[in-house]
Design a protein around this motif. Structure first.
Motif, PDB file in Angstrom:
ATOM      1  N   TRP A  52       1.178  -1.540  -0.297  1.00  0.00           N
ATOM      2  CA  TRP A  52       0.267  -0.120  -0.213  1.00  0.00           C
ATOM      3  C   TRP A  52       1.299   1.366   0.169  1.00  0.00           C
ATOM      4  CZ3 TRP A  52      -1.694   2.080   5.239  1.00  0.00           C
ATOM      5  CH2 TRP A  52      -2.581   3.189   4.839  1.00  0.00           C
ATOM      6  N   VAL A  53       1.730   1.021   0.886  1.00  0.00           N
ATOM      7  CA  VAL A  53       2.645   2.884   0.930  1.00  0.00           C
ATOM      8  C   VAL A  53       3.195   2.951  -0.452  1.00  0.00           C
ATOM      9  CG1 VAL A  53       4.648   3.067   1.989  1.00  0.00           C
ATOM     10  CG2 VAL A  53       3.210   2.096   3.880  1.00  0.00           C
ATOM     11  N   ALA A  54       4.095   1.249  -0.973  1.00  0.00           N
ATOM     12  CA  ALA A  54       4.497   1.831  -2.117  1.00  0.00           C
ATOM     13  C   ALA A  54       3.470   2.463  -2.966  1.00  0.00           C
ATOM     14  CB  ALA A  54       5.285   0.407  -2.377  1.00  0.00           C
ATOM     15  N   GLU A  55       2.322   1.825  -3.177  1.00  0.00           N
ATOM     16  CA  GLU A  55       1.805   2.597  -4.418  1.00  0.00           C
ATOM     17  C   GLU A  55       1.271   3.426  -4.251  1.00  0.00           C
ATOM     18  OE1 GLU A  55       1.159   0.575  -7.031  1.00  0.00           O
ATOM     19  OE2 GLU A  55       1.872  -1.147  -6.454  1.00  0.00           O
ATOM     20  N   VAL A  56       0.726   4.030  -2.753  1.00  0.00           N
ATOM     21  CA  VAL A  56       0.648   5.429  -2.923  1.00  0.00           C
ATOM     22  C   VAL A  56       2.194   5.977  -3.426  1.00  0.00           C
ATOM     23  CG1 VAL A  56      -0.010   7.328  -1.403  1.00  0.00           C
ATOM     24  CG2 VAL A  56      -0.923   5.300  -1.013  1.00  0.00           C
ATOM     25  N   ALA A 104       0.994  12.130   1.734  1.00  0.00           N
ATOM     26  CA  ALA A 104       1.142  11.938   3.082  1.00  0.00           C
ATOM     27  C   ALA A 104      -0.106  12.188   4.264  1.00  0.00           C
ATOM     28  CB  ALA A 104       2.669  12.547   3.969  1.00  0.00           C
ATOM     29  N   ARG A 105      -0.157  13.163   4.036  1.00  0.00           N
ATOM     30  CA  ARG A 105      -1.802  13.602   5.237  1.00  0.00           C
ATOM     31  C   ARG A 105      -2.776  12.330   4.870  1.00  0.00           C
ATOM     32  NH1 ARG A 105      -2.120  18.379   3.482  1.00  0.00           N
ATOM     33  NH2 ARG A 105      -4.273  17.404   2.467  1.00  0.00           N
ATOM     34  N   HIS A 106      -3.192  11.545   4.088  1.00  0.00           N
ATOM     35  CA  HIS A 106      -3.819  10.576   3.564  1.00  0.00           C
ATOM     36  C   HIS A 106      -3.408   9.349   4.197  1.00  0.00           C
ATOM     37  CE1 HIS A 106      -5.651  13.763   0.143  1.00  0.00           C
ATOM     38  NE2 HIS A 106      -6.941  13.091   1.571  1.00  0.00           N
ATOM     39  N   LEU A 107      -2.397   9.103   3.652  1.00  0.00           N
ATOM     40  CA  LEU A 107      -1.859   8.013   4.821  1.00  0.00           C
ATOM     41  C   LEU A 107      -1.612   7.775   5.952  1.00  0.00           C
ATOM     42  CD1 LEU A 107      -0.469   5.676   2.936  1.00  0.00           C
ATOM     43  CD2 LEU A 107       2.214   6.700   3.357  1.00  0.00           C
ATOM     44  N   HIS A 108      -0.994   8.981   6.169  1.00  0.00           N
ATOM     45  CA  HIS A 108      -0.985   8.923   8.018  1.00  0.00           C
ATOM     46  C   HIS A 108      -2.140   9.040   9.105  1.00  0.00           C
ATOM     47  CE1 HIS A 108      -0.645  11.218  12.172  1.00  0.00           C
ATOM     48  NE2 HIS A 108      -0.073   9.869  11.755  1.00  0.00           N
ATOM     49  N   ALA A 109      -3.677   9.409   7.912  1.00  0.00           N
ATOM     50  CA  ALA A 109      -4.976   9.773   8.434  1.00  0.00           C
ATOM     51  C   ALA A 109      -5.614   7.661   7.860  1.00  0.00           C
ATOM     52  CB  ALA A 109      -6.151   9.917   7.436  1.00  0.00           C
ATOM     53  N   THR A 139      -5.390   2.697  -6.524  1.00  0.00           N
ATOM     54  CA  THR A 139      -4.705   1.690  -5.085  1.00  0.00           C
ATOM     55  C   THR A 139      -5.349   1.103  -4.923  1.00  0.00           C
ATOM     56  OG1 THR A 139      -4.069   4.023  -4.460  1.00  0.00           O
ATOM     57  CG2 THR A 139      -3.890   2.976  -3.175  1.00  0.00           C
ATOM     58  N   ALA A 140      -6.747   1.025  -4.901  1.00  0.00           N
ATOM     59  CA  ALA A 140      -7.804   0.117  -3.926  1.00  0.00           C
ATOM     60  C   ALA A 140      -7.189  -1.390  -5.473  1.00  0.00           C
ATOM     61  CB  ALA A 140      -8.854   0.098  -4.220  1.00  0.00           C
ATOM     62  N   GLY A 141      -7.276  -0.957  -6.505  1.00  0.00           N
ATOM     63  CA  GLY A 141      -7.074  -2.094  -7.362  1.00  0.00           C
ATOM     64  C   GLY A 141      -5.820  -2.644  -7.010  1.00  0.00           C
ATOM     65  N   ALA A 142      -4.883  -2.163  -7.140  1.00  0.00           N
ATOM     66  CA  ALA A 142      -3.545  -2.489  -6.882  1.00  0.00           C
ATOM     67  C   ALA A 142      -3.284  -2.933  -5.341  1.00  0.00           C
ATOM     68  CB  ALA A 142      -2.600  -1.419  -6.687  1.00  0.00           C
ATOM     69  N   VAL A 143      -3.818  -2.560  -4.571  1.00  0.00           N
ATOM     70  CA  VAL A 143      -3.571  -3.245  -3.726  1.00  0.00           C
ATOM     71  C   VAL A 143      -4.083  -4.498  -3.032  1.00  0.00           C
ATOM     72  CG1 VAL A 143      -3.789  -2.974  -0.983  1.00  0.00           C
ATOM     73  CG2 VAL A 143      -2.808  -1.024  -1.776  1.00  0.00           C
TER      74      VAL A 143
END
Length: 384
Positions: A52-56, A104-109, A139-143
């Motif tokens: 997930w982190v990598a895809e974001v 980064a903000r969204h990832l954290h949230a 991202t949803a599809g990738a993860v």
DNA sequence: AACACGGGGCC
DNA sequence: GGCCCAGTGTT
């Protein structure tokens, strides 16, 4: 040898999942992917969190740029829990220089949402993924596909180009791309992850935007745009947007050997990063000089600085290109006279108040826009 | 549907 | 030194 010789060009209308064209494409793409050296470090990852982190990170950003950030980020935040418990300030600091800081903000949230809703386990369900902050269709599809083997398409910019060309799409709408990508994923029985990555990798290498290497392409014989001579037109280019010049002045405010940093609002440009106080960028090519700087600091921050000399020399002039405008920033060195904004000794004031007096030895502890790195180095070298 | 949102690589 | 690239959220 490639499987391309087995593909016969089809000139029918709309391809459907399961038809011979799609089946042949899927087989050739998987063969190509299987025979290929993997050039992306995290393709070996199995941990859904790390995928997930990598895809974001890979959104809007080249993989070569991402690599070092990815290593640092996953070392500092090795789990969903570590990320959820971290301060946003620290997340932004690791993200510094990568751009598009809302990611980064969204990832954290979203890490917090995963802890709350899913007990800290990244969900495998597309709808659950889609409801997380910063997780869109791609991202949803990738993860879902890469981390969990769910048969979902993942259409990024590279996939969009590949599919637009393979099927010679005059207009590649998201719905159309989703349908075709899904047909390819469905044709790659039980291998959705490899199918999606094959399509994206092809777009990232052979099927490049400008100079596609159709001679090296594993699916060239099944490419309808190549057959029609329309490769260069697929997908249609969006017309370039204007990029006006905006100018601004910022103050390097010295006080007892420290400089004043202010934290930018979390929403908007460079949200949450630290910055020098100054005027808002305004359109127009004329250099602003020091006009309004003293007033801006007084009105917006309640800080009085020494008046700038009329012919005051700028400490630095910075030009920086954003995607939608050019910034011309002039920095002036000045002295603090009075005003709130904490004290130099109170080094913890930072995140809570949005103000920090920072000595040069601590500059690197703050997340700043990329265009301030060079001036900060200069400031650090000449001690005041 | 259009726009906001960074930064780096390529030509 | 300008041009190109491109997911998600917001409006």
């Amino acid at each position: 040898m490639t499987a391309s010789s087995q593909i016969s060009p089809s000139d029918g209308p709309t391809p459907r999942a399961g038809d011979a064209h799609v089946t042949a494409l899927a087989r050739a793409l998987l063969d190509w992917f299987d025979s290929r050296e993997r050039d992306v470090a995290w393709r070996h990852e199995r941990d859904p969190y790390r995928i997930w982190v990598a895809e974001v990170m890979a959104q809007q950003t080249r993989v070569g740029t991402v690599a070092s950030y990815y290593a640092r980020f996953t070392e500092r935040f090795p789990t969903v829990f570590a990320l959820a418990e971290a301060d946003l300030d620290e997340v932004l600091h690791v993200w510094q220089g990568l751009g598009y800081y809302a990611r980064a903000r969204h990832l954290h949230a979203a890490a917090g949402q995963i802890v709350e809703r899913h007990g800290g386990e990244v969900p495998s369900d597309v709808e659950a993924l889609r409801s997380l902050s910063g997780v869109g269709p791609y991202t949803a599809g990738a993860v879902a596909s890469i981390a969990f083997g769910v048969a979902e398409p993942a259409v990024d910019g590279n996939a969009r180009r590949v599919i637009s060309r393979l099927f010679d799409l005059e207009r590649s709408t998201p719905a159309r791309l989703d349908t075709l990508a899904r047909s390819l994923v469905d044709a790659a029985v039980d291998r959705p992850a490899e199918m999606n990555q094959a399509i994206m990798d092809l777009g990232g290498s052979v099927c490049s935007p400008r100079r596609p290497a159709c001679g090296d392409c594993p699916v060239s014989s099944g490419c309808r745009a190549l057959a029609a001579g329309t490769v260069a037109l697929r997908p249609p280019r969006r017309e370039p947007r204007s990029s006006p010049i905006r100018t601004a002045a910022s103050a390097v405010v010295w006080r007892d050997g420290a400089v004043l940093f202010v934290r930018r609002p979390e929403r908007g440009l460079l949200g949450g990063l630290w910055d020098f106080p100054g005027t808002k960028p305004e359109e127009g090519p004329v250099a602003p000089g020091d006009a309004g700087l003293v007033e801006e600091l007084r009105d917006a921050h309640g800080i009085v600085i020494a008046p700038l000399e009329p012919a005051g020399e700028a400490f630095a002039r910075i030009r920086h290109a954003f995607s939608h405008f050019h910034l011309e920033l002039v920095l002036f060195e000045t002295r603090w006279i009075s005003g709130k904004a904490g004290s130099v000794d109170d080094q913890m004031a930072g995140s809570a108040t949005g103000y920090a007096w920072v000595t040069p030895d601590r500059f690197e502890k703050f997340a700043v826009p990329a265009y301030l790195r060079s001036p900060l180095r200069s400031l650090g070298q000449g001690a005041r």
